[in-house]
Design an enzyme around this catalytic site. Structure first.
Site, PDB file in Angstrom:
ATOM      1  N   CYS A   1     129.098  35.148  20.258  1.00  0.00           N
ATOM      2  CA  CYS A   1     127.929  35.390  21.171  1.00  0.00           C
ATOM      3  C   CYS A   1     127.838  36.592  21.977  1.00  0.00           C
ATOM      4  O   CYS A   1     128.606  37.058  22.917  1.00  0.00           O
ATOM      5  CB  CYS A   1     127.992  34.056  22.207  1.00  0.00           C
TER       6      CYS A   1
ATOM      7  N   CYS B   1     126.759  36.344  25.476  1.00  0.00           N
ATOM      8  CA  CYS B   1     128.046  35.998  26.426  1.00  0.00           C
ATOM      9  C   CYS B   1     128.974  36.963  26.714  1.00  0.00           C
ATOM     10  O   CYS B   1     129.525  37.308  27.736  1.00  0.00           O
ATOM     11  CB  CYS B   1     128.475  34.649  25.846  1.00  0.00           C
ATOM     12  N   ASP B   2     129.380  37.970  25.761  1.00  0.00           N
ATOM     13  CA  ASP B   2     130.449  38.386  25.711  1.00  0.00           C
ATOM     14  C   ASP B   2     130.298  40.226  25.485  1.00  0.00           C
ATOM     15  O   ASP B   2     131.309  41.042  25.494  1.00  0.00           O
ATOM     16  CB  ASP B   2     131.577  38.268  24.483  1.00  0.00           C
TER      17      ASP B   2
END
Ligand code: NDP
Length: 318
Positions: free
Chosen positions: A138, A141-142
């Protein structure tokens, strides 16, 4: 004791942000929800490390810890949370039937489906070894953790194209690994990728191994499947964007799905094609796939279930 005849007002399948948020709302509305967590209690976020984009955690929080907070909040209002998996359902009549762990049948007036989706992985041992330590499925997200660094991303669909463009805004260089000589992504997305100067597209390129120092990712070993030449590309982050599989096998033939298995809901709601059955979170959302959007739709599902039950109890007569 046999629980053959157990009946509940609200049965929640799945325990990610969508399921727990549905539980919090349903419990506070006195629907006395029963939740079965599935085999990975807490869902996809239990595979992640820091979560920095969920509002309310100014310092960020570890994924598993955040899901623990969700669980405690759902329990605080009386959700009955049980570990186990739903092996089959029968939505052909009311009340709906749910079979748990292949042996126990429970009936429910409403069912909230929050079974999520599973990211597809390449299947390399090194990918699992460094998952959370440089490997991620992701980018939204990261990606932030790789600000100013070099990363690689594998995939050639809209997700890979979109995430490569997203990463390019944060990272120094983005190596996009495409296994064929063309993209699957839409023309517009490809054009965006090709016009981004710090994305290097490697066509005909397969990932052989993710290399690291035992703690973090340091490079990716790739093979050009036309020239048969292997190369190591130095990167600090490796993103997998080869698609997701919604966890909907048990609903086959009963609930309407798109061609890839995502549940179809009535636009602007969580209503499925079966009365009293609602779907929220990633299982019905191939686009956003964020904890906060999943939680939002979990709230919607509980409100939809509550309104459905209220309308049944007090039907409006013309
Ligand atoms: P897709 O299934 O569309 O694409 C998966 C990609 O991963 C393909 O290009 C495939 O390669 C590649 N792939 C699969 N396995 C491997 C492997 N082992 N090694 C290397 N590459 C591999 O998934 P997406 O997640 O991209 O998209 C899912 C759906 O969501 C699509 O319908 C998409 O249009 C939609 N979407 C739309 C967005 C938007 O409109 N903004 C954003 C994101 C998704 P190959 O092509 O060779 O098969």
């Amino acid at each position: 004791m046999s629980q053959e005849n157990e009946h509940v007002q609200c049965f929640i399948i799945g325990s990610g942000p969508a399921g727990y948020t549905a539980a919090i709302y349903a419990a506070r509305a006195d629907l006395k929800p029963l939740m079965y967590t599935g085999m990975q209690a807490g869902g996809q976020l239990t595979n992640t490390t820091d979560v920095e984009n969920f509002p309310g955690y100014p310092q960020g929080i570890m994924g598993p810890e955040m899901m623990e907070d969700f669980r405690k909040q759902a329990e605080r209002f009386g959700t009955d949370i049980r570990f186990g998996y739903v092996s089959s359902v029968d939505f052909s009549a009311t009340p709906h039937k749910i079979v748990v762990d292949e042996v126990k049948t429970i009936t429910a007036d409403t069912v909230i489906i929050a079974t999520g989706a599973t990211a597809k992985w390449l299947g390399l041992p090194s990918e699992q070894q460094y998952n959370g330590f440089g490997v991620s499925a992701c980018a939204v997200c990261d990606g932030f953790f790789f600000k100013g660094q070099d990363v690689a991303i594998v995939g050639a669909g809209d997700t890979a194209a979109e995430e490569a463009t997203y990463l390019a805004k944060l990272c120094k260089t983005v190596h996009l690994l495409v296994r064929r000589d063309e993209f699957r992504a839409s023309k517009t997305m490809v054009a965006r990728v090709l016009s981004t100067p710090n994305i290097i597209v490697h066509y005909n390129t397969e990932t052989k191994e993710i290399l690291g120092n035992g703690k973090n990712v340091t490079a990716v070993k790739v093979l050009n499947n036309v020239t048969n030449v292997e190369t190591d590309i130095a990167v600090e982050g490796f993103f997998v964007a080869i698609g997701h599989k919604p966890n909907t096998d048990i609903f086959n033939g009963q609930l309407n799905m798109d061609e890839t298995g995502y549940l179809l809901t009535k636009p602007g709601s969580t209503l499925t094609n079966i009365e009293g059955v609602f779907a929220c979170g990633d299982v019905q959302d191939m686009y956003y796939r964020q904890a906060v959007t999943a939680a939002g739709s979990g709230c919607m599902a509980a409100l939809d279930a509550e309104r459905y039950l209220a309308a049944k109890e007090h039907p409006v007569t013309a």
